[in-house]
Design an enzyme around this catalytic site. Structure first.
Site, PDB file in Angstrom:
ATOM      1  N   LYS A  33       1.261  -1.035  -0.018  1.00 62.56           N
ATOM      2  CA  LYS A  33      -0.208   0.184  -0.142  1.00 62.56           C
ATOM      3  C   LYS A  33       0.635   1.039   0.017  1.00 62.56           C
ATOM      4  O   LYS A  33       1.725   1.511   0.366  1.00 62.56           O
ATOM      5  CB  LYS A  33      -0.749   0.005   1.097  1.00 62.56           C
ATOM      6  CG  LYS A  33       0.204   0.122   2.512  1.00 62.56           C
ATOM      7  CD  LYS A  33      -1.484   0.259   3.675  1.00 62.56           C
ATOM      8  CE  LYS A  33      -0.711  -0.114   5.225  1.00 62.56           C
ATOM      9  NZ  LYS A  33      -1.394  -0.729   6.035  1.00 62.56           N
ATOM     10  N   TYR A 255      17.318  29.834   7.725  1.00 60.95           N
ATOM     11  CA  TYR A 255      15.254  30.130   8.136  1.00 60.95           C
ATOM     12  C   TYR A 255      15.131  30.055   9.527  1.00 60.95           C
ATOM     13  O   TYR A 255      15.684  29.305  10.583  1.00 60.95           O
ATOM     14  CB  TYR A 255      14.185  29.905   7.527  1.00 60.95           C
ATOM     15  CG  TYR A 255      13.965  29.794   5.766  1.00 60.95           C
ATOM     16  CD1 TYR A 255      14.204  31.252   5.185  1.00 60.95           C
ATOM     17  CD2 TYR A 255      14.257  28.705   5.475  1.00 60.95           C
ATOM     18  CE1 TYR A 255      14.213  31.265   4.287  1.00 60.95           C
ATOM     19  CE2 TYR A 255      13.675  28.606   4.001  1.00 60.95           C
ATOM     20  CZ  TYR A 255      13.913  29.888   2.966  1.00 60.95           C
ATOM     21  OH  TYR A 255      13.501  29.786   1.759  1.00 60.95           O
TER      22      TYR A 255
HETATM   23  C1  PLP Z   1      -0.395  -2.021   6.899  1.00 63.73           C
HETATM   24  C2  PLP Z   1      -0.906  -3.152   6.765  1.00 63.73           C
HETATM   25  C3  PLP Z   1       0.042  -4.266   7.544  1.00 63.73           C
HETATM   26  C4  PLP Z   1       1.321  -4.179   7.153  1.00 63.73           C
HETATM   27  O1  PLP Z   1       1.688  -3.107   8.829  1.00 63.73           O
HETATM   28  P1  PLP Z   1       3.513  -3.643   9.185  1.00 63.73           P
HETATM   29  O2  PLP Z   1       3.514  -2.836  10.630  1.00 63.73           O
HETATM   30  O3  PLP Z   1       3.833  -2.887   7.813  1.00 63.73           O
HETATM   31  O4  PLP Z   1       4.073  -4.914   9.019  1.00 63.73           O
HETATM   32  C5  PLP Z   1      -0.574  -4.920   8.019  1.00 63.73           C
HETATM   33  N1  PLP Z   1      -2.004  -6.112   8.054  1.00 63.73           N
HETATM   34  C6  PLP Z   1      -3.087  -4.324   8.186  1.00 63.73           C
HETATM   35  C7  PLP Z   1      -4.476  -4.684   7.895  1.00 63.73           C
HETATM   36  C8  PLP Z   1      -2.202  -2.893   7.494  1.00 63.73           C
HETATM   37  O5  PLP Z   1      -2.914  -2.191   7.464  1.00 63.73           O
END
Ligand code: PLP
Length: 357
Positions: A33, A255
């Site tokens: 994702k 800055y």
């Molecule tokens: C993002 C996500 C994961 C992966 O989690 P990590 O901590 O990056 O391993 C697993 N399950 C769900 C439902 C998620 O949304």
């Protein structure tokens, strides 16, 4: 050409996936994702094509981008669908969906067309974000198992604190989940473990693993864990020194003049800023590597540039490479200095070209 770029090591990514899959002891859904946490979802998924058991994404838009790129493996919508209109597309593109809210269960029942081949029914075991209550979970399972078209149900839950190794919440969530499974009429295939759980909670390694962060070679575990030592950073965020100046003591830099030199200081300017996704609030002292040797940020990070201390790097000059994070400087360490997480730094990457190797 601007020297800022992110080198993506697909071999490291693949090795991390194999490690995660081995820990899972079965199948592992590679979570890609948010553009594979900033690493480029299409290229990462292609690198695992034919090898990964499936991919996890946040929404149908992300899933369709993978299908368009030719990815044929199963793809799970981790939050399910947001709109019942998506069910037709889910069917057409052979996607799997999560059912995490009562309305999603009802929509699957009411849907007139063909249904997804797999539905992962999500229990809220204590994170209290998405997921059904224990009663709602049993009810949803019983209703969905009789629906035509659904080939398999998977029972899933998600941990809120698996990266805290001394925390009891994870074991409590697992107990809640096991309790809910006993109420089901079937022996359910399970999916509980994210990266932290795969590495640090052996009792959570069952069914489908759902590794995300660890695939990119980093973690947020708060205590040493042997399973984390094998991870290989998949991103090397690099740039170069584009200007050098010598200042006396008592001179403000950047800055706001928030940093004032306390000694004669050699200042290097690096082509990397918050518009690239570098943490805007990374304070003075945040580490960087100059030609492989440690230095530190001084002065406020600006949109396109940041300033570093080259006083102890007399050989550094315009063009000297700078590693912002990567194989020699853990992104989690930079994140800790900046008061944020490696999740946010990696997924927040912008503008810099991704270069694959
Ligand atoms: C993002 C996500 C994961 C992966 O989690 P990590 O901590 O990056 O391993 C697993 N399950 C769900 C439902 C998620 O949304």
């Amino acid at each position: 050409m601007r020297p800022a770029r992110a080198l993506i090591d697909l071999e490291a990514f693949k090795a991390n996936y194999r490690h995660a899959r081995q820990l899972a002891g079965g199948r592992a859904l590679a979570v890609v994702k948010a553009d594979a946490y900033g690493h480029g979802a299409v290229r990462c998924a292609q690198a695992l094509d034919g090898e990964a058991d499936g991919f996890g994404v946040a929404c149908i838009e992300e899933a369709l981008a993978l299908r368009e790129a030719g990815i044929r493996a199963p793809i799970l919508l981790l939050e399910g669908f947001f709109d019942t209109d998506e069910l037709a597309l889910i069917q057409r593109h052979g996607l799997w969906t999560v059912a995490a809210s009562p309305w999603q269960v009802e929509a699957l029942e009411r849907h007139r067309g063909a249904r997804p081949e797999q539905v992962w029914v999500k229990l809220d075991s204590g994170m209290h974000r998405l997921g059904l209550t224990p009663a709602g979970f049993t009810d949803a399972w019983q209703r969905l198992r009789t629906l035509e078209g659904i080939g398999a149900l998977v029972a899933m839950t998600h941990f809120s604190r698996a990266d805290e190794l001394a925390e009891e919440r994870t074991a409590e969530q697992l107990a809640q989940f096991d309790q809910a499974l006993t109420a089901l009429p079937d022996t359910a295939t399970a999916s509980v473990a994210n990266s932290a759980a795969l590495m640090a909670w052996p009792q959570a390694r069952r069914g489908w693993g759902r590794p995300g962060l660890m695939l990119y070679g980093t973690h947020m575990l708060d205590a040493p864990c042997p399973a984390a030592e094998a991870l290989r950073p998949a991103m090397h965020l690099e740039s170069a020194v584009i200007s050098v100046r010598e200042l006396g003591a008592g001179e403000p830099i950047g800055y706001g003049g928030s940093f004032v030199t306390d000694r004669p200081t050699r200042v290097g300017v690096v082509a990397m800023g918050y518009a690239d996704g570098y943490a805007q609030y990374a304070p003075a002292g945040t580490p960087v590597l100059v030609d492989g040797r440690r230095s530190r940020l001084i002065g406020r990070v600006s949109m396109d540039m940041l300033t570093i201390d080259l006083t102890d790097h007399p050989q550094a000059a315009v063009g000297t490479p700078v590693e912002l994070w990567g194989p020699n400087l853990p992104v989690a360490e930079v994140a800790a200095h900046a008061g944020t997480s490696p999740y946010r730094l990696l997924s927040g990457l912008k503008r810099v070209p991704l270069v694959y190797g």
